[in-house]
Design a protein around this motif. Structure first.
Motif, short mmCIF file in Angstrom:
data_model
loop_
_atom_site.label_atom_id
_atom_site.label_comp_id
_atom_site.label_asym_id
_atom_site.label_seq_id
_atom_site.Cartn_x
_atom_site.Cartn_y
_atom_site.Cartn_z
N CYS A 146 1.33 -1.55 -0.35
CA CYS A 146 0.18 -0.05 0.21
C CYS A 146 0.98 1.23 -0.26
N HIS A 188 0.19 3.11 3.67
CA HIS A 188 0.84 2.83 5.30
C HIS A 188 1.55 2.95 4.71
N CYS A 193 -7.27 -1.22 0.17
CA CYS A 193 -6.68 -1.68 0.89
C CYS A 193 -7.07 -2.29 2.07
N GLY A 249 -5.71 -2.99 4.78
CA GLY A 249 -4.77 -3.23 6.10
C GLY A 249 -5.75 -1.44 6.63
N CYS A 250 -5.52 -0.26 5.48
CA CYS A 250 -5.92 0.61 6.02
C CYS A 250 -7.03 0.74 5.96
ZN LIG Z 1 -3.42 0.69 3.02
#
Ligand SMILES: [Zn+2]
Length: 229
Positions: free
Chosen positions: A35, A38, A56, A58-59
């Motif tokens: 990503c 992040h 994403c 993740g974030c």
């Molecule tokens: Zn991310």
């Protein structure tokens, strides 16, 4: 007519745009990467060509081509739109378009035509071969931004209409010719079947074209070997 946002999405592919910022790798029908928004070691950023979106895991950031450019370039919506419109060769018409000077407007049309002719030369192997046979180098063709005007009546004309430009303006700079049949006005390409040599001013800004006959065409006898816009 479609809106600028729709046009941008029609013409640009999110995979190309995101791929120009970060390295994407194919993952099934999608693409993935680490990503850009992040810090992470394992890729959890996915781009979907079919939905023209990114996400994403993740974030939790995600969106479309415009929000990606906003985020990565730190631009507002309008700024991202302008950047993408430029890449897509689309003219954004604002309410205050009168403020845009006449010269800038006409230059923009010349730039669009320049890209158009260059693109047409790139896909015309014969014309490239012809130039190379005449001693031009590939780099020269690139450096001087040489192009090709297809042997058609309305190829540039239609391209300019699609990109939202005024043909009356294009006529002012000699790219199209106005046909006024008893008040029934239409336009057609001035340069047809010609190799296009753009003319630049000392600042490298395009000011016109010189078109050299390339394709044979009946009725060509009345035309000059070169015509200039
Ligand atoms: Zn991310």
């Amino acid at each position: 007519m479609s809106t600028p946002v729709e046009k941008i999405k029609e013409r640009l592919d999110i995979v190309d745009i995101i791929g120009s910022y970060i390295k994407l790798e194919k993952a099934g029908v999608n693409y993935r990467s680490r990503c850009p928004f992040h810090n992470e070691k394992t890729p959890s950023f996915f781009v979907s060509p079919s939905r023209q979106s990114y996400h994403c895991f993740g974030c939790d950031r995600g969106g479309d081509i415009i929000s990606f450019v906003q985020e990565i370039e730190g631009l507002d919506f309008k700024g991202a739109l302008e950047l993408l419109a430029d890449k897509a060769g689309i003219n954004l018409v604002y309410k205050n378009s009168k403020e845009i000077s006449e010269v800038a407007k006409l230059t923009k049309i010349l730039e669009i035509a320049l890209k158009f002719y260059q693109q047409k030369l790139k896909i015309n192997d014969q014309a490239i071969k012809y130039l190379l046979q005449r001693g031009l180098k590939k780099e020269t063709i690139e450096n001087f931004s040489l192009g090709y005007a297809p042997l058609e009546w309305r190829s540039l004309t239609n391209h300019l209409i699609d990109a939202g430009f005024s043909l009356a303006d294009a006529e002012k700079i000699g790219l199209v010719i106005k046909n006024d049949k008893r008040g029934d006005i239409s336009f057609y390409d001035r340069f047809r079947g010609r190799l296009m040599f753009p003319l630049f001013d000392c600042n490298g800004k395009i000011v016109g074209f010189s078109g050299r006959i390339y394709d044979d065409e009946k009725n060509r006898t009345t035309e000059g070997k070169y015509i200039n816009s």
